[in-house]
Design a protein around this motif. Structure first.
Motif, short mmCIF file in Angstrom:
data_model
loop_
_atom_site.label_atom_id
_atom_site.label_comp_id
_atom_site.label_asym_id
_atom_site.label_seq_id
_atom_site.Cartn_x
_atom_site.Cartn_y
_atom_site.Cartn_z
N LYS A 76 -4.73 -6.36 -0.37
CA LYS A 76 -4.99 -5.50 -1.41
C LYS A 76 -6.10 -6.36 -2.29
O LYS A 76 -6.06 -7.49 -2.51
CB LYS A 76 -3.64 -5.40 -2.35
CG LYS A 76 -2.48 -4.64 -1.59
CD LYS A 76 -2.71 -3.21 -1.07
CE LYS A 76 -1.32 -3.02 -0.33
NZ LYS A 76 -1.50 -1.52 -0.08
N THR A 77 -6.76 -5.22 -2.94
CA THR A 77 -7.78 -5.94 -3.90
C THR A 77 -7.05 -6.26 -5.22
O THR A 77 -6.18 -5.52 -5.67
CB THR A 77 -9.17 -4.89 -4.08
OG1 THR A 77 -8.44 -3.65 -4.56
CG2 THR A 77 -9.83 -4.44 -2.83
N VAL A 78 -7.70 -7.11 -5.95
CA VAL A 78 -7.44 -7.58 -7.42
C VAL A 78 -8.40 -7.27 -8.28
O VAL A 78 -9.38 -8.05 -8.32
CB VAL A 78 -6.82 -8.93 -7.36
CG1 VAL A 78 -6.51 -9.34 -8.50
CG2 VAL A 78 -5.91 -9.40 -6.30
N PRO A 79 -8.36 -5.99 -9.02
CA PRO A 79 -9.63 -5.64 -10.07
C PRO A 79 -9.59 -6.69 -11.04
O PRO A 79 -8.70 -7.51 -11.42
CB PRO A 79 -9.24 -4.27 -10.18
CG PRO A 79 -7.66 -4.24 -10.26
CD PRO A 79 -7.19 -5.28 -8.89
N ARG A 149 -5.21 -1.25 -4.12
CA ARG A 149 -5.23 -2.14 -5.08
C ARG A 149 -3.76 -3.02 -5.14
O ARG A 149 -2.73 -2.56 -4.84
CB ARG A 149 -5.61 -1.87 -6.40
CG ARG A 149 -4.55 -0.89 -7.24
CD ARG A 149 -4.88 -0.54 -8.51
NE ARG A 149 -4.68 -1.97 -9.31
CZ ARG A 149 -5.03 -1.96 -10.62
NH1 ARG A 149 -5.65 -0.81 -11.36
NH2 ARG A 149 -4.64 -2.84 -11.30
N LEU A 150 -3.75 -4.25 -5.72
CA LEU A 150 -2.25 -5.07 -5.85
C LEU A 150 -1.67 -4.67 -7.03
O LEU A 150 -2.10 -4.68 -8.26
CB LEU A 150 -2.87 -6.51 -6.08
CG LEU A 150 -1.53 -7.47 -5.90
CD1 LEU A 150 -0.72 -7.12 -4.41
CD2 LEU A 150 -1.78 -8.73 -6.10
N LEU A 151 -0.40 -3.92 -6.67
CA LEU A 151 0.52 -3.48 -7.43
C LEU A 151 1.93 -4.29 -7.16
O LEU A 151 1.96 -4.20 -5.99
CB LEU A 151 0.48 -2.06 -7.55
CG LEU A 151 -0.34 -1.34 -8.07
CD1 LEU A 151 -0.33 0.35 -7.90
CD2 LEU A 151 -0.69 -1.45 -9.87
N ALA A 172 15.20 8.21 -13.07
CA ALA A 172 14.62 7.03 -12.68
C ALA A 172 13.64 6.34 -13.76
O ALA A 172 12.93 7.05 -14.42
CB ALA A 172 14.01 7.31 -11.25
N SER A 173 13.81 5.22 -13.53
CA SER A 173 12.77 4.12 -14.06
C SER A 173 12.30 3.07 -13.34
O SER A 173 12.68 2.38 -12.91
CB SER A 173 13.31 3.62 -15.56
OG SER A 173 12.56 2.81 -16.11
N VAL A 174 10.83 3.30 -13.12
CA VAL A 174 10.30 2.28 -12.22
C VAL A 174 9.44 1.48 -12.87
O VAL A 174 8.46 2.10 -13.52
CB VAL A 174 9.44 3.26 -11.02
CG1 VAL A 174 8.77 2.42 -9.98
CG2 VAL A 174 10.44 4.26 -10.26
N VAL A 175 9.42 0.12 -12.84
CA VAL A 175 8.62 -0.69 -13.53
C VAL A 175 7.48 -1.34 -12.50
O VAL A 175 7.99 -2.08 -11.71
CB VAL A 175 9.34 -1.71 -14.44
CG1 VAL A 175 8.39 -2.51 -15.16
CG2 VAL A 175 10.38 -1.07 -15.23
N LEU A 176 6.33 -0.95 -12.98
CA LEU A 176 5.15 -1.49 -12.14
C LEU A 176 4.42 -2.34 -12.67
O LEU A 176 4.51 -2.59 -14.13
CB LEU A 176 4.23 -0.49 -11.62
CG LEU A 176 4.62 1.02 -11.10
CD1 LEU A 176 3.65 1.92 -11.02
CD2 LEU A 176 5.31 0.71 -9.86
N GLU A 177 3.83 -3.65 -12.10
CA GLU A 177 2.87 -4.50 -12.70
C GLU A 177 1.64 -4.42 -12.21
O GLU A 177 1.44 -4.50 -10.79
CB GLU A 177 3.64 -5.83 -12.64
CG GLU A 177 4.87 -6.02 -13.30
CD GLU A 177 5.22 -7.50 -13.17
OE1 GLU A 177 5.19 -8.08 -12.09
OE2 GLU A 177 6.13 -7.58 -14.02
#
Length: 189
Positions: A76-79, A149-151, A172-177
Motif C-alpha cells: 500500500k502507498t503511504v501518502p 493506501r495504507l489504512l 456499528a462503530s469502525v475505527v480506522l487509522e
C-alpha cells in the motif's frame, strides 16, 4: 650437358617454380581462411553468450513483472497527508432508510503510528458510526481493506437490533487509522 640433364633441370625448375608459385598463391589464402575461421569461432561463442544473455533477460523480465504484481497486490502507498476528507468521500454511503439509517464520520488527533522512534509515520483516527444492515458494514470494511493506501482498522464494535420490519440492523462503530508520512518539517511528537 646432355638433353637428359636439361630435361631433369627443366622439370625440377618447373616443379620448383610451380611449388613456389602455388605457395605464393595458397599461403595468403590459407592465412585468411585461418583468420576467418578464428573470427567465426569467436562470433559463434558470442552468439552463444548473447543467447544466454537473452534467456537471462527473459527470466529477469518475468521476475520484474512478478515483483510489480506483488507490489500492486500486496503493498500500500503511504501518502504525505491523512486526506480525511477524501476518505470520507470514498467511504460515505447514501442514507436510504432501507440499508443505511445513519452514518457519521469523526476524525481524531494524529499520533505516532508505531512505538518505534525510528518510524516517523503518523496515524489519524477516523471513526465511522453507522446504523445499517450487516452486509453494508461488512462492505465498508472490505472497501477499506481494498484501498491502495495504507489504512489500519483499529477496532470494530457492533450490536444488532431488530426493527419493526424484522430486518436486523446493526449499530456499528469502525475505527480506522489513516497512516501517513508527513514531510520532515511537519512531523508530530
Amino acid at each position: 650437358m646432355s638433353s637428359r640433364k636439361h630435361l631433369v633441370i627443366a622439370v625440377v625448375g618447373l616443379i620448383a617454380v610451380a611449388t613456389v608459385g602455388s605457395l605464393m598463391l595458397v599461403w595468403p589464402v590459407y592465412r585468411k581462411a585461418a583468420i576467418v575461421d578464428r573470427r567465426s569461432s569467436e562470433l559463434l561463442a558470442k552468439c552463444r553468450n548473447y543467447s544466454d544473455q537473452a534467456d537471462e533477460i527473459v527470466r529477469l523480465r518475468a521476475d520484474l513483472e512478478a515483483a510489480r504484481e506483488f507490489v500492486q497486490r500486496e503493498l500500500k502507498t503511504v501518502p504525505e497527508s491523512p486526506d480525511i476528507a477524501g476518505l470520507m468521500r470514498v467511504l460515505s454511503l447514501p442514507v436510504d432508510g432501507v440499508n443505511i439509517r445513519d452514518q457519521t464520520f469523526t476524525a481524531g488527533q494524529s499520533k505516532r503510528a508505531s512505538a518505534d522512534p525510528d518510524i516517523t509515520t503518523l496515524a489519524m483516527p477516523l471513526t465511522v458510526d453507522m446504523e445499517a444492515r450487516f452486509e453494508v458494514v461488512f462492505s465498508l470494511i472490505q472497501a477499506v481493506e481494498s484501498m491502495d493506501r495504507l489504512l489500519r482498522i483499529a477496532s470494530v464494535s457492533m450490536r444488532c437490533e431488530k426493527s419493526d420490519q424484522d430486518v436486523p440492523f446493526a449499530k456499528a462503530s469502525v475505527v480506522l487509522e489513516a497512516i501517513y508520512s508527513p514531510p520532515a518539517s511537519e512531523e508530530a511528537p
